[in-house]
Design an enzyme around this catalytic site. Structure first.
Site, short mmCIF file in Angstrom:
data_model
loop_
_atom_site.label_atom_id
_atom_site.label_comp_id
_atom_site.label_asym_id
_atom_site.label_seq_id
_atom_site.Cartn_x
_atom_site.Cartn_y
_atom_site.Cartn_z
N GLY A 122 2.00 3.14 10.69
CA GLY A 122 3.98 3.63 10.54
C GLY A 122 4.02 4.33 12.06
O GLY A 122 5.03 4.65 12.03
N HIS A 153 -9.62 1.36 4.06
CA HIS A 153 -7.60 2.00 5.31
C HIS A 153 -8.70 3.43 6.34
O HIS A 153 -9.40 3.62 6.33
CB HIS A 153 -7.10 2.47 4.41
CG HIS A 153 -5.66 2.01 4.57
ND1 HIS A 153 -5.32 2.83 5.88
CD2 HIS A 153 -4.67 1.57 5.04
CE1 HIS A 153 -4.06 2.83 6.36
NE2 HIS A 153 -4.01 1.94 5.65
N GLU A 164 -6.46 4.96 7.27
CA GLU A 164 -7.14 6.39 7.17
C GLU A 164 -8.10 7.32 6.22
O GLU A 164 -8.37 8.45 5.89
CB GLU A 164 -5.06 7.10 5.70
CG GLU A 164 -3.90 6.00 7.17
CD GLU A 164 -3.20 6.17 6.59
OE1 GLU A 164 -3.53 5.65 4.97
OE2 GLU A 164 -2.50 4.97 7.30
N GLY A 187 2.32 -1.21 4.52
CA GLY A 187 2.81 0.42 3.84
C GLY A 187 4.01 1.10 3.69
O GLY A 187 4.82 0.74 2.74
N GLY A 188 5.11 1.38 4.86
CA GLY A 188 6.07 1.60 4.71
C GLY A 188 7.23 0.70 4.07
O GLY A 188 8.19 1.41 3.20
N ASN A 216 0.71 -1.25 0.03
CA ASN A 216 0.08 -0.07 -0.57
C ASN A 216 1.18 1.08 0.18
O ASN A 216 1.78 2.15 0.86
CB ASN A 216 -0.37 0.53 1.37
CG ASN A 216 -1.97 1.17 1.44
OD1 ASN A 216 -2.31 2.50 0.65
ND2 ASN A 216 -2.05 1.76 2.78
N TRP A 217 1.10 1.33 -1.29
CA TRP A 217 2.08 2.78 -1.31
C TRP A 217 1.58 4.03 -0.42
O TRP A 217 2.26 5.42 -0.28
CB TRP A 217 2.59 2.98 -3.36
CG TRP A 217 3.13 1.84 -3.31
CD1 TRP A 217 3.46 0.80 -2.97
CD2 TRP A 217 3.84 1.67 -4.89
NE1 TRP A 217 4.64 -0.04 -3.94
CE2 TRP A 217 4.17 0.55 -4.60
CE3 TRP A 217 3.77 2.36 -5.70
CZ2 TRP A 217 5.01 0.65 -6.52
CZ3 TRP A 217 4.32 2.85 -7.52
CH2 TRP A 217 5.00 1.02 -7.35
N LYS A 218 0.30 4.18 0.06
CA LYS A 218 -0.36 5.18 0.44
C LYS A 218 -0.27 6.82 -0.65
O LYS A 218 0.03 6.18 -1.96
CB LYS A 218 0.30 5.72 1.42
CG LYS A 218 -0.21 4.29 2.40
CD LYS A 218 0.26 4.70 3.95
CE LYS A 218 -0.49 3.33 4.43
NZ LYS A 218 0.18 3.60 6.17
N SER A 253 2.90 -2.20 10.88
CA SER A 253 4.90 -1.22 10.75
C SER A 253 4.85 -2.84 10.67
O SER A 253 6.36 -3.59 11.24
CB SER A 253 5.05 -1.48 12.01
OG SER A 253 4.53 -0.20 11.85
N GLU A 289 -5.99 -4.13 10.28
CA GLU A 289 -5.03 -3.49 11.04
C GLU A 289 -4.97 -3.11 11.81
O GLU A 289 -5.71 -0.99 12.29
CB GLU A 289 -4.55 -2.28 9.73
CG GLU A 289 -4.19 -2.92 8.47
CD GLU A 289 -3.99 -2.38 7.08
OE1 GLU A 289 -2.68 -2.49 6.72
OE2 GLU A 289 -4.13 -0.81 6.78
#
Ligand code: PGA
Length: 252
Positions: A175, A97, A99, A236-237, A9-11, A215, A169
């Site tokens: 993150g 998500h 966010e 993500g990251g 998930n590159w966001k 994470s 999640e």
């Protein structure tokens, strides 16, 4: 048959040229890898879908949008519909998500509409759920997660559930560098699978892919993925560097 999946998930990261390069790196690494025990998907910004689709082998690397609208078309300036996403050649969409729920006020009801439109347009859905730190500490996270899943998904048929992937999640782990322990994740995954079994029966529940996100990195993925109900990750990251992402893909 239950599938293992590792999805990036590159966001809101990378320009189009940067994203194309990253997608190429992931595609080449997946193509070169022998005996992978999971499917690989990358979730990229809307602007990147067409260009990324052109440089990947969609049979080896699935392509996801990170959202879609809850309307088909019309006067919704700035929105991108499920048919538009599907027309790029993407085969997945990430929905719900935390966010999006938090910053864009997405509700369970709105997500139900998005899920329907995604499925109608042939997109598989990676449906995210998960509790805040407050709910985790208060101890009533199970009811919250159950409501997220049942209110947005439980109108679907058993057949449609085959195109749903659930991603658990915990918001406090996203993150933050603070991963849920493998036991904490397994506990929620078991609860989710039992919820699906109660509604749709054991077969649908056994076949459901349930991902962990928050994470997740090459160092903790093996322990998480060793749990019987954790079928991969939403990353993500660590999905923004091909080497880190592949370190997770090969963790099974
Ligand atoms: P993270 O994000 O891996 O950077 O914690 C996961 C996600 O939000 O999907």
């Amino acid at each position: 048959m239950r599938k293992n999946i590792v999805a990036g998930n590159w966001k809101m990261n990378t320009t189009v040229p940067e994203g194309v390069n990253l997608a190429k790196e992931v595609n080449d690494a997946v193509a070169a890898a022998k005996g992978l025990k999971c499917d690989v998907v990358i979730g990229v910004p809307f602007t990147h879908l067409t260009a990324v689709k052109a440089v990947i082998d969609i049979n080896k690397v699935g392509l996801a949008a990170e959202n879609c609208a809850n309307h088909v078309k019309g006067a919704y300036t700035g929105e991108v519909s499920a048919p538009m996403v599907a027309s790029t050649g993407a085969n997945y969409v990430i929905l719900g998500h935390s966010e999006r729920r938090e910053y864009f006020n997405e509700t369970n009801e709105m997500l139900k509409e998005k899920v329907d439109l995604a499925l109608e347009n042939g997109l598989k859905v990676i449906f995210c759920c998960g509790e805040s730190l407050e709910l985790r500490e208060a101890g009533n996270y199970a009811d919250f997660i159950k409501a997220e899943i049942s209110e947005s998904l439980f109108h679907l048929t058993a057949e449609q559930m085959a195109d749903i992937v659930i991603a658990y999640e915990p918001i406090w782990a996203i993150g933050t560098g603070k991963t849920a322990t493998s036991d904490q994740a397994q506990e929620v995954h078991t609860m989710i699978r039992a919820l699906i079994a109660e509604k749709y029966g054991d077969k649908v529940a056994d076949d459901m892919t349930i991902l962990y996100g928050g994470s997740c990195k090459p160092s903790n993925a093996p322990e998480l993925f060793a749990k019987p109900d954790i079928d991969g990750g939403l990353i993500g990251g660590a999905s923004l560097k091909a080497a880190d992402f592949m370190g997770i893909v090969t963790a099974f």
